[in-house]
Scaffold this motif. Sequence first.
Motif, PDB file in Angstrom:
ATOM      1  N   LEU A 102      50.868  26.022  27.288  1.00  0.00           N
ATOM      2  CA  LEU A 102      50.973  26.639  28.610  1.00  0.00           C
ATOM      3  C   LEU A 102      51.810  27.910  28.526  1.00  0.00           C
ATOM      4  N   GLY A 103      52.950  27.831  27.857  1.00  0.00           N
ATOM      5  CA  GLY A 103      53.820  28.996  27.717  1.00  0.00           C
ATOM      6  C   GLY A 103      53.141  30.150  27.015  1.00  0.00           C
ATOM      7  N   CYS A 143      58.850  28.087  29.036  1.00  0.00           N
ATOM      8  CA  CYS A 143      58.071  26.926  28.575  1.00  0.00           C
ATOM      9  C   CYS A 143      58.130  26.789  27.061  1.00  0.00           C
ATOM     10  N   SER A 181      59.923  23.723  25.199  1.00  0.00           N
ATOM     11  CA  SER A 181      59.059  22.966  24.302  1.00  0.00           C
ATOM     12  C   SER A 181      59.659  22.880  22.900  1.00  0.00           C
ATOM     13  N   LEU A 220      53.069  21.919  26.807  1.00  0.00           N
ATOM     14  CA  LEU A 220      54.001  22.886  27.387  1.00  0.00           C
ATOM     15  C   LEU A 220      54.058  24.156  26.542  1.00  0.00           C
TER      16      LEU A 220
END
Length: 156
Positions: free
Chosen positions: A87-88, A134, A138, A84
Amino acid sequence: MPILLLAVTIILLDQWVKYYVQTHMTLGMSIPVVPDIFHITYILNPGAAFGILEHQTTIFIAVAILLVVAVVYFYPRIPKGCRLLRLGIGLQVGGAVGNVIDRIRTGYVVDFLDFRIWPVFNIADMAIVIGVGCIVISMFYFMPSETGKENGDSRS
């Protein structure tokens, strides 16, 4: 490598849609998709979110460059299991670069998503906001806790 692919995908999609809006609409034109709720409205934004720091192009470019440099430096140090977070970061970098391309080209950012109750924004802005979300989620929910060390507990 997936972060690079994600960032490039965001950049390409953002730039393609902005190009489409610029070549098919006139500045200020608004097309109702759902009347009074969602419109495609072509504007040029000289600032950041909500138009703050108008015409501070150099600052925005410098911040984006620092972001990319920080990602290049820190990304290899992020554990592979922190998906995550990764991804962010990919979303945030793609969005930042997408908007910087506009700022370098014209000094403005092309915005077009208009929900009528919020300032007009674009795909790069969405990627930045979702990316930050994200990263925050996270960090608060998926990062190892250091509370044991803070309380004098030396166990790992």
